[in-house]
Every structure is written in structure tokens, then in C-alpha cells.
Write an enzyme that holds these catalytic residues in place. Structure first.
Site, PDB file in Angstrom:
ATOM      1  N   SER A 124       8.416  -1.987  -6.374  1.00 21.44           N
ATOM      2  CA  SER A 124       7.389  -2.514  -7.270  1.00 21.44           C
ATOM      3  C   SER A 124       7.906  -2.537  -8.695  1.00 21.44           C
ATOM      4  CB  SER A 124       6.152  -1.606  -7.190  1.00 21.44           C
ATOM      5  OG  SER A 124       5.251  -1.904  -8.227  1.00 21.44           O
ATOM      6  N   TYR A 148       2.405   7.218  -7.477  1.00 24.50           N
ATOM      7  CA  TYR A 148       2.700   6.060  -6.631  1.00 24.50           C
ATOM      8  C   TYR A 148       4.029   5.423  -7.042  1.00 24.50           C
ATOM      9  CZ  TYR A 148       2.849   1.117  -5.410  1.00 24.50           C
ATOM     10  OH  TYR A 148       3.277  -0.118  -4.996  1.00 24.50           O
ATOM     11  N   LYS A 152       8.066   5.035  -5.200  1.00 26.64           N
ATOM     12  CA  LYS A 152       8.929   3.843  -5.081  1.00 26.64           C
ATOM     13  C   LYS A 152      10.298   4.117  -5.699  1.00 26.64           C
ATOM     14  CE  LYS A 152       5.955   1.160  -3.051  1.00 26.64           C
ATOM     15  NZ  LYS A 152       6.114   0.861  -1.631  1.00 26.64           N
TER      16      LYS A 152
HETATM   17  P1  NAD Z   1      -1.447  -2.981   2.089  1.00 20.02           P
HETATM   18  O1  NAD Z   1      -2.101  -1.675   1.905  1.00 20.02           O
HETATM   19  O2  NAD Z   1      -2.305  -4.182   2.287  1.00 20.02           O
HETATM   20  O3  NAD Z   1      -0.381  -2.916   3.290  1.00 20.02           O
HETATM   21  C1  NAD Z   1       0.299  -1.742   3.623  1.00 20.02           C
HETATM   22  C2  NAD Z   1       0.115  -1.526   5.111  1.00 20.02           C
HETATM   23  O4  NAD Z   1       0.816  -0.332   5.495  1.00 20.02           O
HETATM   24  C3  NAD Z   1      -1.350  -1.347   5.510  1.00 20.02           C
HETATM   25  O5  NAD Z   1      -1.666  -2.228   6.562  1.00 20.02           O
HETATM   26  C4  NAD Z   1      -1.427   0.114   5.963  1.00 20.02           C
HETATM   27  O6  NAD Z   1      -2.374   0.297   6.997  1.00 20.02           O
HETATM   28  C5  NAD Z   1      -0.008   0.381   6.409  1.00 20.02           C
HETATM   29  N1  NAD Z   1       0.419   1.790   6.334  1.00 20.02           N
HETATM   30  C6  NAD Z   1       0.317   2.648   5.286  1.00 20.02           C
HETATM   31  N2  NAD Z   1       0.834   3.837   5.608  1.00 20.02           N
HETATM   32  C7  NAD Z   1       1.312   3.738   6.890  1.00 20.02           C
HETATM   33  C8  NAD Z   1       1.954   4.637   7.779  1.00 20.02           C
HETATM   34  N3  NAD Z   1       2.200   5.904   7.444  1.00 20.02           N
HETATM   35  N4  NAD Z   1       2.280   4.199   9.008  1.00 20.02           N
HETATM   36  C9  NAD Z   1       2.018   2.925   9.385  1.00 20.02           C
HETATM   37  N5  NAD Z   1       1.392   2.030   8.584  1.00 20.02           N
HETATM   38  C10 NAD Z   1       1.043   2.430   7.350  1.00 20.02           C
HETATM   39  O7  NAD Z   1      -0.488  -3.203   0.827  1.00 20.02           O
HETATM   40  P2  NAD Z   1       0.268  -4.506   0.367  1.00 20.02           P
HETATM   41  O8  NAD Z   1      -0.383  -5.002  -0.868  1.00 20.02           O
HETATM   42  O9  NAD Z   1       0.479  -5.416   1.512  1.00 20.02           O
HETATM   43  O10 NAD Z   1       1.655  -3.857  -0.074  1.00 20.02           O
HETATM   44  C11 NAD Z   1       2.751  -3.763   0.809  1.00 20.02           C
HETATM   45  C12 NAD Z   1       3.839  -2.935   0.157  1.00 20.02           C
HETATM   46  O11 NAD Z   1       4.177  -3.535  -1.093  1.00 20.02           O
HETATM   47  C13 NAD Z   1       3.420  -1.510  -0.175  1.00 20.02           C
HETATM   48  O12 NAD Z   1       4.529  -0.668   0.063  1.00 20.02           O
HETATM   49  C14 NAD Z   1       3.087  -1.560  -1.644  1.00 20.02           C
HETATM   50  O13 NAD Z   1       3.275  -0.316  -2.274  1.00 20.02           O
HETATM   51  C15 NAD Z   1       4.073  -2.593  -2.149  1.00 20.02           C
HETATM   52  N6  NAD Z   1       3.612  -3.276  -3.360  1.00 20.02           N
HETATM   53  C16 NAD Z   1       2.406  -3.908  -3.376  1.00 20.02           C
HETATM   54  C17 NAD Z   1       1.979  -4.526  -4.543  1.00 20.02           C
HETATM   55  C18 NAD Z   1       0.648  -5.215  -4.605  1.00 20.02           C
HETATM   56  O14 NAD Z   1       0.189  -5.542  -5.709  1.00 20.02           O
HETATM   57  N7  NAD Z   1      -0.031  -5.493  -3.508  1.00 20.02           N
HETATM   58  C19 NAD Z   1       2.788  -4.530  -5.685  1.00 20.02           C
HETATM   59  C20 NAD Z   1       4.024  -3.892  -5.618  1.00 20.02           C
HETATM   60  C21 NAD Z   1       4.433  -3.279  -4.443  1.00 20.02           C
HETATM   61  C1  UD1 Z   2      -1.501  -2.549 -11.271  1.00 18.67           C
HETATM   62  C2  UD1 Z   2      -0.894  -1.183 -11.048  1.00 18.67           C
HETATM   63  C3  UD1 Z   2       0.586  -1.343 -10.712  1.00 18.67           C
HETATM   64  C4  UD1 Z   2       0.767  -2.278  -9.514  1.00 18.67           C
HETATM   65  C5  UD1 Z   2       0.105  -3.622  -9.858  1.00 18.67           C
HETATM   66  C6  UD1 Z   2       0.203  -4.624  -8.747  1.00 18.67           C
HETATM   67  C7  UD1 Z   2      -2.221   0.278 -12.509  1.00 18.67           C
HETATM   68  C8  UD1 Z   2      -2.215   1.118 -13.753  1.00 18.67           C
HETATM   69  N1  UD1 Z   2      -1.074  -0.391 -12.241  1.00 18.67           N
HETATM   70  O1  UD1 Z   2      -0.856  -3.097 -12.378  1.00 18.67           O
HETATM   71  O2  UD1 Z   2       1.162  -0.104 -10.410  1.00 18.67           O
HETATM   72  O3  UD1 Z   2       2.143  -2.487  -9.249  1.00 18.67           O
HETATM   73  O4  UD1 Z   2      -1.278  -3.386 -10.150  1.00 18.67           O
HETATM   74  O5  UD1 Z   2      -0.584  -4.233  -7.665  1.00 18.67           O
HETATM   75  O6  UD1 Z   2      -3.190   0.234 -11.787  1.00 18.67           O
HETATM   76  N2  UD1 Z   2      -7.625  -5.988 -15.802  1.00 18.67           N
HETATM   77  C9  UD1 Z   2      -8.862  -6.171 -16.413  1.00 18.67           C
HETATM   78  N3  UD1 Z   2      -9.975  -5.888 -15.673  1.00 18.67           N
HETATM   79  C10 UD1 Z   2      -9.932  -5.451 -14.381  1.00 18.67           C
HETATM   80  C11 UD1 Z   2      -8.660  -5.282 -13.774  1.00 18.67           C
HETATM   81  C12 UD1 Z   2      -7.536  -5.544 -14.512  1.00 18.67           C
HETATM   82  O7  UD1 Z   2      -8.950  -6.560 -17.575  1.00 18.67           O
HETATM   83  O8  UD1 Z   2     -10.985  -5.204 -13.770  1.00 18.67           O
HETATM   84  C13 UD1 Z   2      -6.417  -6.313 -16.569  1.00 18.67           C
HETATM   85  C14 UD1 Z   2      -5.447  -5.151 -16.748  1.00 18.67           C
HETATM   86  O9  UD1 Z   2      -5.747  -4.422 -17.914  1.00 18.67           O
HETATM   87  C15 UD1 Z   2      -4.101  -5.898 -16.823  1.00 18.67           C
HETATM   88  C16 UD1 Z   2      -4.315  -7.124 -15.919  1.00 18.67           C
HETATM   89  O10 UD1 Z   2      -5.728  -7.299 -15.824  1.00 18.67           O
HETATM   90  O11 UD1 Z   2      -3.876  -6.345 -18.141  1.00 18.67           O
HETATM   91  C17 UD1 Z   2      -3.743  -6.950 -14.522  1.00 18.67           C
HETATM   92  O12 UD1 Z   2      -4.252  -5.751 -13.971  1.00 18.67           O
HETATM   93  P1  UD1 Z   2      -3.938  -5.325 -12.444  1.00 18.67           P
HETATM   94  O13 UD1 Z   2      -4.257  -6.458 -11.530  1.00 18.67           O
HETATM   95  O14 UD1 Z   2      -4.616  -4.027 -12.179  1.00 18.67           O
HETATM   96  O15 UD1 Z   2      -2.351  -5.160 -12.400  1.00 18.67           O
HETATM   97  P2  UD1 Z   2      -1.378  -4.234 -13.285  1.00 18.67           P
HETATM   98  O16 UD1 Z   2      -2.085  -3.636 -14.408  1.00 18.67           O
HETATM   99  O17 UD1 Z   2      -0.181  -5.054 -13.596  1.00 18.67           O
END
Ligand code: NAD
Ligand code: UD1
Length: 349
Positions: A124, A148, A152
Site C-alpha cells: 500500500s 496496518y 505492510k
Molecule cells: P478486502 O478486505 O475486501 O479483501 C481482503 C480479503 O482477505 C477479504 O475477502 C478477507 O475475507 C480476506 N482475508 C483476510 N484475512 C484472511 C485470512 N487470515 N485468511 C484468509 N482470508 C483472509 O480488501 P481489499 O480492499 O480487496 O484489499 C486487498 C489487499 O490490498 C489487502 O491486503 C489490503 O490491505 C490491500 N490494500 C487495499 C487498499 C484499498 O484501499 N482497498 C489499499 C492498499 C492496499
Molecule cells: C486511507 C487510509 C490508507 C489507505 C487508503 C486506501 C487512513 C488514515 N488512511 O487513506 O491507509 O491506504 O485509505 O484505502 O484511513 N475524506 C473526507 N471525508 C470522508 C472520508 C475521506 O473528506 O468521509 C477525505 C480524506 O481526508 C482524504 C480523502 O478524502 O483527503 C481520501 O480519504 P480516504 O478515502 O480515507 O483515503 P486516504 O486518506 O488516502
């Protein structure tokens, strides 16, 4: 030969499964449904017309992972499974360190045992912490600011150590910026539990009338309109980045980090405007204080992924908003069914 997808029932994993199946890969998918619903599996099959094997398995059970590797000829792994809520990780750090790190250790141990060393890992942009300069390149110093993010960062280090110890490892560390959007079919998308923390799911629930108004966290940042700027990337573009990373790890060895973002920043108010235009819905909002821990501006330098992976984000902000709205309006309650009606094999723990 098959690709193992951990966390394949989740938001990003499910979109990656669609792209991989459409490209012709054979998939074995595992998930424990801790943050997803079985219904997504039948929707992936519906969109692609392809089948795959699914295991309801927890990565904390090394025996269960081992059993999957014994049953299938796995040649690479895309590892999405993990917990991802920043606030929860601050309140329950052990839960996060245990699930994300122990789960990854178990996976790598079993991979090693079965001679599988090709891995694409969901990292991430949160590993960069507070960026001292933008756009962010992969060689920026890392400094995650919450448990969190530290899971990573630690996993990245663990995977680098693995390569130092055994040069057969080939690992892509994919540092996602802000994934949003949904598959264009409107059949799969993000289905957060409870009130969303992230901007896009919050906006779409306001548009749907489920939430009254958006709270905009701060309008005094040094940005175009004072609101926070982020690099939003369509989840389908992100999923395609995994295909490119997979192709690369299968051909090479070593550990490489790649930023997966659009390379452009958009403010909160620009996102509100884009969503209103794409959905035809009004998004009422109020300005609130800054959210603790937030940075003003963050976006990616994506040149390394462009050059080394031959990947570029193609979808527009309008696509991201339209597809989010299609998913939200077609599935107001998200994935509703509790019982899966596709193959779901339970392994003994
Ligand atoms: P998500 O929660 O929708 O998907 C993760 C999946 O992993 C879920 O289906 C959950 O049930 C499963 N899981 C969790 N722990 C497990 C375990 N111990 N054994 C088996 N399954 C397990 O999340 P996502 O948004 O699809 O994210 C996927 C990956 O990307 C994650 O590692 C997350 O940290 C990373 N990531 C997500 C974002 C984002 O904004 N969504 C941003 C940066 C990184
Ligand atoms: C968040 C996570 C980050 C993760 C990323 C993608 C935190 C502190 N960080 O970051 O670890 O990798 O999501 O999943 O949670 N905002 C509003 N109102 C809201 C929600 C968000 O104004 O209700 C603003 C925030 O201040 C920011 C932007 O929208 O400026 C995006 O927010 P968000 O979607 O939560 O993503 P990140 O802050 O980038």
C-alpha cells in the site's frame, strides 16, 4: 498449472479474479470471508463464464494452506488476504500483526516447501507515511504511521529477506494508491461493513440516500481548493496491474516495488463534483476539521510500473464514478445472500 489467489473474495481480489479468468489462467482461490461474502464467487463466475476452485480457508491455518498446495499444481501466488482498516489497527494492533504477518509467514513457508517462489503482494502507498515530496517514487524512504501500514512495511522487508536467503524468490510489491470504482457490469464492487471510512464508498452511500451528508475533513490544506488530494485508481486498472506483475514475476527473480496509481491527484471537492456529474445525484457536504493522521496531498509517480510492467492506468475519473454508482445503485445492500451456491470446499483446520 494454477495461480493461487488469497483473499480472492475481497474487493480488489474479486476484480483480479475476473481479469485473470478472462485472460485464461486457471485459478485456485482461498478466503475466510472475514471481510467478504460467498456471493461474490458466483458473480465472478457469472461475469466470466469461467469456473475455478474455491477453498474457505484461513491463512492462519498452515495445514490448510499446505493441503491446497498438495492438491493443486500451483505455480504462483497473488496475495491479497489481510485486514485493512487503519483505525481498527490502532485499537487492535495484535489482531493486525497476527493476521497480516503470521498469515504471510505461513503462506511463504508453505510456498517454499512446495517449491513455489513467485509472489505478487498487495502492499500500500501507506508504507510511505507522510510524503516529503510529490509525486512519490518507489525509492522514497518508508515510514508507515499506523499498525496496518507497519504490517505492510514489515511484510515487504520479510519478502526482501527471503530473496536474500534464496535467489529463487521472485516478488512484486504492489503499492496501491486509492482504489475505487467497480466492474463495469455492476455485479461486483466494494461492500464495506458499516459506515465507510474511505471517501468514495461514503460519497456513494450519500448519493444513495443511506447517509445524510459527506463530512469533508479539512479545507485548509495547501491544495487547489484546500481539501485533501489523493491518487484515485480504478479497481479494474489495478486488477490489470496484477496480471502484468504476475507475468513479470514468472519471468524474473528478485524483489521489486511498484506504485500502482493513476499518477494524478484529485481533491475531495473535485471528487464530489465528478460523482455528482456521473450519477446525477446531489452530494450534500459540510466542512469539518482535518482527520487526524491525514496528509494534504499524495499521488504516485508511476513511471516504474509503466516501464517495467508495461502497465498504465487507462480509466478516467468519470469511469470510476459511473462504475461506483452503477454498483451502488444496482446493489443497495451490497452482497446480500448469505449462502453460496458454488463449489466451496471446507478443509479441516
Ligand atoms: P478486502 O478486505 O475486501 O479483501 C481482503 C480479503 O482477505 C477479504 O475477502 C478477507 O475475507 C480476506 N482475508 C483476510 N484475512 C484472511 C485470512 N487470515 N485468511 C484468509 N482470508 C483472509 O480488501 P481489499 O480492499 O480487496 O484489499 C486487498 C489487499 O490490498 C489487502 O491486503 C489490503 O490491505 C490491500 N490494500 C487495499 C487498499 C484499498 O484501499 N482497498 C489499499 C492498499 C492496499
Ligand atoms: C486511507 C487510509 C490508507 C489507505 C487508503 C486506501 C487512513 C488514515 N488512511 O487513506 O491507509 O491506504 O485509505 O484505502 O484511513 N475524506 C473526507 N471525508 C470522508 C472520508 C475521506 O473528506 O468521509 C477525505 C480524506 O481526508 C482524504 C480523502 O478524502 O483527503 C481520501 O480519504 P480516504 O478515502 O480515507 O483515503 P486516504 O486518506 O488516502
Amino acid at each position: 498449472m494454477a495461480i493461487l489467489i488469497t483473499g480472492g473474495a475481497g474487493y480488489i481480489g474479486s476484480h483480479a479474479c475476473v481479469e485473470l479468468l478472462n485472460t485464461g489462467y486457471e485459478l485456485v482461490v482461498l478466503d475466510n470471508f472475514s471481510n467478504s461474502k460467498p456471493e461474490v464467487l458466483s458473480r465472478i463466475k457469472e461475469i466470466t463464464g469461467k469456473n475455478f476452485t474455491f477453498y474457505e480457508v484461513d491463512l492462519l491455518s498452515k495445514e490448510a494452506i499446505d493441503s491446497i498446495f498438495s492438491r493443486h499444481d500451483i505455480n504462483a501466488v497473488i496475495h491479497f488476504a489481510g485486514y485493512k482498516a487503519v483505525g481498527e489497527s490502532v485499537c487492535e494492533p495484535l489482531k493486525y500483526y497476527h493476521n497480516n504477518i503470521t498469515g504471510t509467514l505461513n503462506l511463504c513457508d508453505v510456498m517454499n516447501k512446495h517449491g513455489v517462489h513467485d509472489l505478487v503482494f498487495s502492499s500500500s502507498a501507506t508504507v510511505y507515511g507522510i510524503p516529503h515530496q510529490i509525486p512519490i517514487t518507489e525509492d522514497f524512504p518508508l515510514g508507515a504511521t499506523n499498525p496496518y501500514g507497519r504490517t505492510k512495511q514489515m511484510i515487504e522487508e520479510i519478502l526482501r529477506d527471503l530473496y536474500v536467503s534464496d535467489k529463487r524468490w521472485s516478488v512484486a510489491l504492489l503499492r496501491y494508491f486509492n482504489p475505487i470504482g467497480a466492474h463495469e457490469s455492476g455485479r461486483i464492487g466494494e461492500d464495506p461493513n458499516g459506515i465507510p471510512n474511505n471517501l468514495m464508498p461514503y460519497i456513494s452511500q450519500v448519493a444513495a440516500g443511506k447517509l445524510e451528508q459527506l463530512n469533508v475533513f479539512g479545507d485548509d490544506y495547501e491544495t487547489v481548493d484546500g481539501t485533501g488530494v489523493r491518487d484515485y485508481i480504478h479497481v479494474v486498472d489495478l486488477a490489470k496491474g496484477h496480471l502484468k506483475a504476475l507475468e513479470r514475476v514468472l519471468l524474473t527473480t528478485g524483489v521489486d516495488a511498484y506504485n500502482l496509481g493513476s499518477g494524478f491527484g484529485h481533491s475531495v471537492l473535485e471528487m464530489v463534483d465528478a460523482f455528482e456529474q456521473a450519477s446525477g445525484q446531489e452530494i450534500p457536504y459540510v466542512i469539518k476539521d482535518r482527520r487526524p493522521g491525514d496528509v494534504g496531498i499524495c499521488f504516485a509517480d508511476t513511471q516504474k510500473a509503466n516501464q517495467n510492467l508495461n502497465w498504465v492506468a487507462e480509466k478516467t475519473l468519470t469511469d470510476m464514478c459511473k462504475d461506483t454508482w452503477k454498483w451502488q445503485s444496482n446493489n443497495p445492500a451490497g452482497y446480500t445472500k448469505t449462502q453460496d451456491h458454488v463449489t466451496s470446499i471446507q478443509l479441516a483446520p
